[in-house]
Scaffold this active site. Structure first.
Site, PDB file in Angstrom:
ATOM      1  CE  LYS A  69      -3.915  -2.217   0.050  1.00  0.00           C
ATOM      2  NZ  LYS A  69      -3.997  -3.398   0.091  1.00  0.00           N
TER       3      LYS A  69
HETATM    4  C1  LIG Z   1      -5.280  -4.634   0.676  1.00  0.00           C
HETATM    5  C2  LIG Z   1      -6.770  -4.211   0.561  1.00  0.00           C
HETATM    6  C3  LIG Z   1      -7.501  -4.615   1.842  1.00  0.00           C
HETATM    7  C4  LIG Z   1      -6.913  -5.600   3.035  1.00  0.00           C
HETATM    8  O1  LIG Z   1      -6.065  -5.047   3.631  1.00  0.00           O
HETATM    9  P1  LIG Z   1      -4.992  -5.823   4.353  1.00  0.00           P
HETATM   10  O2  LIG Z   1      -4.251  -4.863   5.403  1.00  0.00           O
HETATM   11  O3  LIG Z   1      -3.959  -6.482   3.316  1.00  0.00           O
HETATM   12  O4  LIG Z   1      -5.635  -6.902   5.038  1.00  0.00           O
HETATM   13  C5  LIG Z   1      -8.919  -4.487   1.726  1.00  0.00           C
HETATM   14  N1  LIG Z   1      -9.481  -3.750   0.819  1.00  0.00           N
HETATM   15  C6  LIG Z   1      -8.756  -3.422  -0.451  1.00  0.00           C
HETATM   16  C7  LIG Z   1      -9.524  -2.687  -1.487  1.00  0.00           C
HETATM   17  C8  LIG Z   1      -7.502  -3.674  -0.412  1.00  0.00           C
HETATM   18  O5  LIG Z   1      -6.785  -3.361  -1.385  1.00  0.00           O
END
Ligand SMILES: *Cc1c(COP(=O)(O)O)cnc(C)c1O
Length: 401
Positions: A186
């Site tokens: 992210k």
């Molecule tokens: C990455 C992501 C999540 C989940 O996040 P994690 O920290 O990996 O559990 C939820 N929704 C979207 C759209 C994502 O891209």
């Protein structure tokens, strides 16, 4: 896209401060921690950055979704509207609280189509989760307006557009609640981690209680003597994550700025490709520029262009063919293969609806548009050499379509 590119001295310094006290937990150990509360500080700085009243650090974006849905009292038997184009965690979180996800279509923003909300509505619909995919916002003002008129709660999944905004207001702060992810892919990262935000004191309290076994976090007593509120679980963020998050948050605006510069350059290179159209942005000023998305007139042309780009060393993603971000491709989800042998909650006898069908025919815009859209990931650091490779790959690919 990812903050991991710029992990450096600032993150090290923050983490070392924690290690010097030896207190890795966010709660308790008041004497030993010498006034250091990294997770709490991250929550404070993040809520100021977003312009929101409450922020709660948790273990992941997925956990954040579950904590938020629980705080909003989404119950077994309820339905929640979710766009067909999202990471699978959004659907899993709805199932985690025992509710049923209902698949909605997207629009030219590649995010939830506001007009598909009504089409998905049943007497059991409780909430809608707009997802701000790949760096840019949904038509969030219209979605919130529509949800309000239908009496639905709004939870913004802003795992992918951290720092983005629409008309000056930060994504994640439009709905009743919003969530962020700090996983390793992210825009900013804590390795794993997430955040729940809201302006509503009741929702904030419920989220805080649920994420820590119902502790009321009464500052006047020791942790062992704290009051019990509701039953919860453990989704606590730890101090090392909080420390890294603080250093990353302070880099966020710069990260976005660098990505925007890189994206603008590549956009220019693509402009002359015949028939190419860029993804519609609700507010270009609020784009986090983690991806550059564009479409071609047909799926065939898009795939030819994608292969030609790849030959030139420039990889793109076609999410219609992706295994984790498009509902029709999730064979285990379609088979109701939840982690319990009873396939709950799909088989919940208390559920009064017909389990929605997840057929491609229900999402014509996604089927058409995602199939001819390519996503180019944008990095923070893109050396001149890399830019030239991309430019040459585009020039070559242009000749092949
Ligand atoms: C990455 C992501 C999540 C989940 O996040 P994690 O920290 O990996 O559990 C939820 N929704 C979207 C759209 C994502 O891209």
């Amino acid at each position: 896209m990812p903050g991991y590119e710029v992990i450096g001295e600032e993150e090290k310094r923050e983490v070392l401060e924690v290690l010097e006290t030896g207190v890795l937990m966010r709660y308790g150990f008041d004497k030993e921690r010498k006034g250091i509360f990294k997770v709490r500080q991250l929550e404070e700085e993040f809520s100021r950055y977003l312009g929101v009243s409450y922020a709660l650090g948790v273990t992941s974006g997925s956990a954040a979704l579950k904590v938020a849905l629980t705080a909003m009292d989404i119950c077994p038997g309820d339905e929640v509207i979710v766009p067909a184009f999202t990471f699978i965690a959004t659907y899993e979180a709805v199932l985690e609280v025992g509710a049923i996800p209902v698949m909605a279509d997207i629009d030219e923003t590649l995010n939830l189509n506001p007009s598909s909300i009504k089409a998905c509505l049943t007497p059991r619909t409780k909430a809608v989760i707009p997802v701000h995919m790949c760096g840019a916002g949904a038509r969030i003002e219209e979605i919130v307006q529509e949800a309000k008129s239908l009496g639905l709660l709004v939870l913004e999944d802003n795992a992918q557009s951290c720092g983005g905004s629409v008309r000056g207001k930060k994504l994640g702060t439009f709905g009743h609640m919003g969530i962020f992810s700090f996983d390793y892919y992210k825009t900013i990262t804590t390795g794993e981690g997430g955040l729940v935000v809201t302006n509503d004191k009741v929702l904030a309290d419920r989220a805080e209680w649920y994420h820590d076994h119902g502790h009321d976090h009464d500052p006047r007593v020791s942790r062992a003597m704290e009051g019990r509120t509701i039953l919860g679980f453990n989704f606590r963020m730890n101090e090392l994550q909080g420390a890294v998050g603080l250093a990353q948050l302070r880099k966020l605006d710069w990260i976005i700025q660098e990505q925007r510069k890189n994206k603008a350059r590549i956009k220019e290179m693509l402009r002359s490709v015949p028939g190419l159209k860029f993804r519609e942005l609700v507010d270009p000023e609020g784009d986090t520029a983690t991806f550059l998305a564009f479409n071609l007139p047909t799926e065939e042309k898009a795939l030819t262009f994608q292969q030609a780009l790849a030959k030139g060393g420039c990889d793109t993603v076609c999410f219609k063919n992706n295994k984790w971000h498009y509902v029709p491709n999730w064979e285990h989800f379609l088979a109701w293969s939840t982690a319990n042998s009873q396939k709950w909650p799909f088989t919940n006898p208390g559920y009064r609806g017909v389990v929605p069908d997840y057929d491609r025919s229900r999402i014509p815009i996604a089927e058409d548009l995602l199939g001819r859209t390519l996503f180019m990931p944008i990095s923070i650091v893109m050396p001149e050499e890399r830019m030239q490779t991309i430019e040459q790959a585009i020039a070559q690919a242009k000749r092949e379509i």
